[in-house]
Write a protein that holds these residues in place. Structure first.
Motif, PDB file in Angstrom:
ATOM      1  N   UNK A 233      12.705  19.250   1.854  1.00 59.87           N
ATOM      2  CA  UNK A 233      11.548  19.347   2.749  1.00 59.87           C
ATOM      3  C   UNK A 233      10.716  20.585   2.433  1.00 59.87           C
ATOM      4  N   UNK A 234      11.382  21.698   2.199  1.00 59.78           N
ATOM      5  CA  UNK A 234      10.671  22.925   1.831  1.00 59.78           C
ATOM      6  C   UNK A 234       9.890  22.719   0.541  1.00 59.78           C
ATOM      7  N   UNK A 235      10.510  22.076  -0.416  1.00 62.35           N
ATOM      8  CA  UNK A 235       9.863  21.822  -1.705  1.00 62.35           C
ATOM      9  C   UNK A 235       8.651  20.908  -1.522  1.00 62.35           C
ATOM     10  N   UNK A 236       8.820  19.846  -0.738  1.00 58.25           N
ATOM     11  CA  UNK A 236       7.712  18.906  -0.512  1.00 58.25           C
ATOM     12  C   UNK A 236       6.525  19.608   0.139  1.00 58.25           C
ATOM     13  N   UNK A 237       6.802  20.469   1.103  1.00 56.63           N
ATOM     14  CA  UNK A 237       5.719  21.202   1.763  1.00 56.63           C
ATOM     15  C   UNK A 237       5.028  22.155   0.792  1.00 56.63           C
ATOM     16  N   UNK A 238       5.799  22.778  -0.084  1.00 54.41           N
ATOM     17  CA  UNK A 238       5.218  23.754  -1.025  1.00 54.41           C
ATOM     18  C   UNK A 238       4.293  23.087  -2.033  1.00 54.41           C
ATOM     19  N   UNK A 239       4.446  21.785  -2.220  1.00 56.14           N
ATOM     20  CA  UNK A 239       3.638  21.055  -3.207  1.00 56.14           C
ATOM     21  C   UNK A 239       2.336  20.509  -2.629  1.00 56.14           C
ATOM     22  N   UNK A 240       2.141  20.663  -1.319  1.00 54.54           N
ATOM     23  CA  UNK A 240       0.907  20.183  -0.683  1.00 54.54           C
ATOM     24  C   UNK A 240      -0.232  21.154  -0.970  1.00 54.54           C
ATOM     25  N   UNK A 241      -1.401  20.611  -1.272  1.00 54.29           N
ATOM     26  CA  UNK A 241      -2.604  21.431  -1.381  1.00 54.29           C
ATOM     27  C   UNK A 241      -3.131  21.656   0.036  1.00 54.29           C
ATOM     28  N   UNK A 242      -3.112  22.905   0.540  1.00 50.17           N
ATOM     29  CA  UNK A 242      -3.539  23.136   1.923  1.00 50.17           C
ATOM     30  C   UNK A 242      -5.034  22.915   2.159  1.00 50.17           C
ATOM     31  N   UNK A 243      -5.805  22.873   1.080  1.00 50.93           N
ATOM     32  CA  UNK A 243      -7.260  22.842   1.219  1.00 50.93           C
ATOM     33  C   UNK A 243      -7.888  21.495   0.860  1.00 50.93           C
ATOM     34  N   UNK A 244      -7.126  20.610   0.225  1.00 49.15           N
ATOM     35  CA  UNK A 244      -7.664  19.305  -0.153  1.00 49.15           C
ATOM     36  C   UNK A 244      -6.680  18.213   0.252  1.00 49.15           C
ATOM     37  N   UNK A 245      -7.106  17.311   1.099  1.00 48.83           N
ATOM     38  CA  UNK A 245      -6.224  16.252   1.593  1.00 48.83           C
ATOM     39  C   UNK A 245      -5.759  15.373   0.441  1.00 48.83           C
ATOM     40  N   UNK A 246      -4.445  15.250   0.317  1.00 44.53           N
ATOM     41  CA  UNK A 246      -3.850  14.413  -0.717  1.00 44.53           C
ATOM     42  C   UNK A 246      -3.146  13.238  -0.052  1.00 44.53           C
ATOM     43  N   UNK A 247      -3.589  12.040  -0.373  1.00 40.93           N
ATOM     44  CA  UNK A 247      -3.032  10.832   0.232  1.00 40.93           C
ATOM     45  C   UNK A 247      -1.990  10.223  -0.691  1.00 40.93           C
ATOM     46  N   UNK A 248      -0.798   9.984  -0.181  1.00 42.84           N
ATOM     47  CA  UNK A 248       0.188   9.235  -0.941  1.00 42.84           C
ATOM     48  C   UNK A 248      -0.234   7.771  -0.988  1.00 42.84           C
ATOM     49  N   UNK A 249      -0.024   7.155  -2.133  1.00 44.10           N
ATOM     50  CA  UNK A 249      -0.453   5.765  -2.270  1.00 44.10           C
ATOM     51  C   UNK A 249       0.536   4.987  -3.126  1.00 44.10           C
ATOM     52  N   UNK A 250       0.419   3.679  -3.041  1.00 44.59           N
ATOM     53  CA  UNK A 250       1.156   2.760  -3.910  1.00 44.59           C
ATOM     54  C   UNK A 250       0.132   1.932  -4.663  1.00 44.59           C
ATOM     55  N   UNK A 251       0.289   1.840  -5.985  1.00 38.40           N
ATOM     56  CA  UNK A 251      -0.634   1.080  -6.821  1.00 38.40           C
ATOM     57  C   UNK A 251       0.020  -0.209  -7.307  1.00 38.40           C
ATOM     58  N   UNK A 252      -0.800  -1.195  -7.555  1.00 39.06           N
ATOM     59  CA  UNK A 252      -0.285  -2.469  -8.081  1.00 39.06           C
ATOM     60  C   UNK A 252       0.301  -2.258  -9.468  1.00 39.06           C
ATOM     61  N   UNK A 253       1.342  -3.019  -9.777  1.00 41.98           N
ATOM     62  CA  UNK A 253       1.968  -2.903 -11.090  1.00 41.98           C
ATOM     63  C   UNK A 253       1.064  -3.359 -12.219  1.00 41.98           C
ATOM     64  N   UNK A 254       0.109  -4.249 -11.907  1.00 41.84           N
ATOM     65  CA  UNK A 254      -0.777  -4.775 -12.951  1.00 41.84           C
ATOM     66  C   UNK A 254      -2.136  -4.070 -12.978  1.00 41.84           C
ATOM     67  N   UNK A 255      -2.234  -2.889 -12.385  1.00 42.31           N
ATOM     68  CA  UNK A 255      -3.499  -2.163 -12.373  1.00 42.31           C
ATOM     69  C   UNK A 255      -3.873  -1.749 -13.801  1.00 42.31           C
ATOM     70  N   UNK A 256      -5.101  -2.027 -14.254  1.00 37.47           N
ATOM     71  CA  UNK A 256      -5.529  -1.607 -15.592  1.00 37.47           C
ATOM     72  C   UNK A 256      -5.573  -0.079 -15.710  1.00 37.47           C
TER      73      UNK A 256
END
Length: 363
Positions: A233-256
């Protein structure tokens, strides 16, 4: 500067455990420690010894330490608001007033010769700050920090949280709020139903709570309220950019490959002429002008779908969008992925011209 913090409770944990936790947090660039004198019982000499040892260790790790107090503790420890030497002697950088005085006392504290910061309770929602400032307080020595709430359903309402936080941010005063670690179970009180400022955060992943607080743009410091959070949890928090919102996402397997590059590597910001239906990031359509974006996945659109427009939409080809509500698909729009379900509410934080980016959700 936006910072991460942890909380430690010397009267509820072994000192060696606390030191190990502080050292681990420092490894991941945590810069604040919250500790609580409200629930302390015992003689003054023992309190001084334990807190001094913990605070000294944290300070050696270049972490700022704020101790939570109230007028009752001042009385029990025989401390006067005119003389904060006790807190200087235990090494604290400042004190947080969980409950305040009348306003004049706080203003006097901001001129303390011990050079301690005075942190106020943001959550009360009164004219407390204005009252203190009316006594000509030294605002440079003021900070603000919300409460945390161990009892389920007692955490703050979001609108109240925003309103009260703005009172401090509009005056340039550093603000802080608490998030809850699902893996941690030590707090200042026996109730253990999570420790967070906002009620809506109680069941969310810890990094989503932090993203949300920073995305509100009314909170500087994000502090884990309960101890001891897991290293992951500490590691995950340290990897967040505090100034730019980063959205976790899932992409399709067949995405070009080009569509994947647009989602994960290009710089995104919402257009200023905002829509009720989509968040629009349009620079990719300029960069990839002339590339043929072929239709490959064109079902009807749901909130949170990540879109890259096809060449059937002419000059819109290559534009990235995030759907804000369900829509019919004309057959010209490719859905290439989705924002993680637990982060869909973060789309509400994306304002006109707001910068944002995507990360692949870890499985």
């Amino acid at each position: 500067m936006r910072r991460l913090g942890i909380s430690v409770y010397p009267n509820h944990s072994k000192l060696e455990e606390i030191k190990e936790y502080i050292e681990l947090a420092a490894k991941y660039n945590f810069k604040r420690v919250f500790t609580c004198l409200l629930s302390v019982e015992g003689d003054k000499e023992q309190i001084v010894k334990e807190f001094t040892e913990v605070i000294s260790f944290a300070k050696n790790k270049e972490m700022e330490v704020i101790a939570d107090v109230n007028p009752k503790i001042f009385n029990e420890l025989e401390i006067s608001y005119n003389d904060l030497t006790f807190f200087k002697n235990i090494g604290a950088d400042g004190i947080r007033l969980d409950m305040g005085f009348t306003g004049n006392e706080e203003s006097i504290m901001t001129f303390n010769p011990q050079d301690l910061k005075i942190e106020l309770n943001i959550s009360s929602g009164t004219k407390y700050l204005e009252n203190i400032l009316s006594y000509q307080a030294n605002a440079d020595y003021l900070m603000g920090c919300h409460n945390f709430y161990p009892h389920r359903y007692t955490g703050l309402n979001y609108e109240h949280f925003i309103t009260t936080s703005k009172q401090y941010k509009e005056r340039g005063i550093t603000t802080a709020a608490f998030i809850n670690s699902p893996s941690a179970h030590i707090g200042p009180w026996p109730v253990d139903e999570g420790l967070c400022t906002l009620e809506q955060h109680r069941e969310l992943p810890i990094e989503v709570q932090a993203k949300h607080l920073w995305a509100t743009e009314v909170i500087d410091d994000v502090i884990i309220a309960n101890a001891f959070a897991a290293e992951g949890e500490l590691k995950a928090l340290s990897e967040i950019d505090p100034y730019q919102l980063t959205l976790n996402c899932e992409l399709r397997g067949d995405i070009p490959s080009i569509e994947k590059k647009i989602v994960l590597e290009e710089f995104h910001f919402n257009r200023g002429d905002v829509s009720d239906y989509v968040i629009r990031s349009t620079q990719s359509r300029v960069k990839y002008k002339g590339h043929e974006f072929k239709p490959f996945n064109t079902p009807d659109i749901k909130r949170g779908d990540i879109i890259v427009e096809t060449s059937l939409y002419a000059h819109y080809a290559g534009e990235l969008q995030i759907a804000l509500q369900p829509m019919k698909n004309s057959g010209k729009t490719n859905i290439v992925g989705r924002v993680a379900e637990e982060e869909l509410f973060l789309l509400n934080q994306i304002k006109p011209w707001q910068k944002f980016k995507f990360n692949l959700k870890k499985k």
